[in-house]
Design a protein around this motif. Sequence first.
Motif, PDB file in Angstrom:
ATOM      1  N   SER A  87      27.821  53.555  48.890  1.00 61.99           N
ATOM      2  CA  SER A  87      28.452  52.687  47.896  1.00 61.99           C
ATOM      3  C   SER A  87      29.504  51.810  48.556  1.00 61.99           C
ATOM      4  O   SER A  87      29.583  50.615  48.298  1.00 61.99           O
ATOM      5  CB  SER A  87      29.105  53.522  46.793  1.00 61.99           C
ATOM      6  N   TYR A  88      30.324  52.406  49.399  1.00 60.72           N
ATOM      7  CA  TYR A  88      31.371  51.656  50.078  1.00 60.72           C
ATOM      8  C   TYR A  88      30.766  50.592  50.982  1.00 60.72           C
ATOM      9  O   TYR A  88      31.186  49.449  50.964  1.00 60.72           O
ATOM     10  CB  TYR A  88      32.259  52.613  50.883  1.00 60.72           C
ATOM     11  N   GLU A 101      29.390  47.502  49.023  1.00 59.70           N
ATOM     12  CA  GLU A 101      30.416  46.553  48.602  1.00 59.70           C
ATOM     13  C   GLU A 101      30.919  45.758  49.797  1.00 59.70           C
ATOM     14  O   GLU A 101      31.144  44.560  49.701  1.00 59.70           O
ATOM     15  CB  GLU A 101      31.589  47.272  47.916  1.00 59.70           C
ATOM     16  N   THR A 115      33.001  46.275  40.751  1.00 54.53           N
ATOM     17  CA  THR A 115      33.531  47.439  41.477  1.00 54.53           C
ATOM     18  C   THR A 115      34.347  48.329  40.540  1.00 54.53           C
ATOM     19  O   THR A 115      34.180  49.551  40.524  1.00 54.53           O
ATOM     20  CB  THR A 115      34.404  46.982  42.662  1.00 54.53           C
ATOM     21  N   TYR A 116      35.210  47.710  39.748  1.00 52.87           N
ATOM     22  CA  TYR A 116      36.042  48.448  38.799  1.00 52.87           C
ATOM     23  C   TYR A 116      35.171  49.232  37.809  1.00 52.87           C
ATOM     24  O   TYR A 116      35.391  50.422  37.578  1.00 52.87           O
ATOM     25  CB  TYR A 116      36.960  47.466  38.066  1.00 52.87           C
ATOM     26  N   LYS A 125      32.046  50.139  38.136  1.00 50.92           N
ATOM     27  CA  LYS A 125      31.291  51.179  38.835  1.00 50.92           C
ATOM     28  C   LYS A 125      32.177  52.410  39.080  1.00 50.92           C
ATOM     29  O   LYS A 125      31.735  53.542  38.894  1.00 50.92           O
ATOM     30  CB  LYS A 125      30.772  50.643  40.174  1.00 50.92           C
ATOM     31  N   ILE A 183      39.590  44.711  46.054  1.00 52.68           N
ATOM     32  CA  ILE A 183      38.272  45.351  46.101  1.00 52.68           C
ATOM     33  C   ILE A 183      38.235  46.367  47.234  1.00 52.68           C
ATOM     34  O   ILE A 183      37.817  47.514  47.044  1.00 52.68           O
ATOM     35  CB  ILE A 183      37.153  44.298  46.297  1.00 52.68           C
ATOM     36  N   GLU A 237      37.813  50.446  46.941  1.00 52.83           N
ATOM     37  CA  GLU A 237      36.721  51.117  47.653  1.00 52.83           C
ATOM     38  C   GLU A 237      37.245  52.231  48.551  1.00 52.83           C
ATOM     39  O   GLU A 237      36.679  53.314  48.605  1.00 52.83           O
ATOM     40  CB  GLU A 237      35.944  50.108  48.494  1.00 52.83           C
TER      41      GLU A 237
END
Length: 138
Positions: A17-18, A21, A61-62, A64, A128, A132
């Motif tokens: 995931s990281y 992004e 991102t927020y 998720k 972001i 993360e």
Amino acid sequence: MNKKHLLILVLLISFFSYSQENKTIQKLNTELQKCLDDTENNMMNCTFEYYNKMDNLLNITYKKIRTTLSKSEQEKLKNQQLFWLKKRDLYFKKIEAETTKELDGENSSQDFRMICSHENALFVEDRIIELEKIYFKN
């Protein structure tokens, strides 16, 4: 599945995931540079588009992150984000003032808007990355 395997699985999912992004941020930065390098493009429009994409990525991102949290953790994240939004607004005003000063009082030119938009996008990008690191790396 034992605890060791579960831990490894969670770490791999978090890392994926990281890194996703991060790849998106890198892609946006590459797109911005290509847009700026193309002499037929309006540089101001390039930076506006860059800011809008970065802001959209922050929202994604927020959201998720929120889906992975308990109700109390969601509330904590919401409060942190509200604090960050106040900080963002102050930062954007500071950038406008500094840029106006650098441009000898000019605050309506394309250069002014382009510089501010780019600096604002970088501020959002930092948020972001911060989110993360907190939620996908730990």
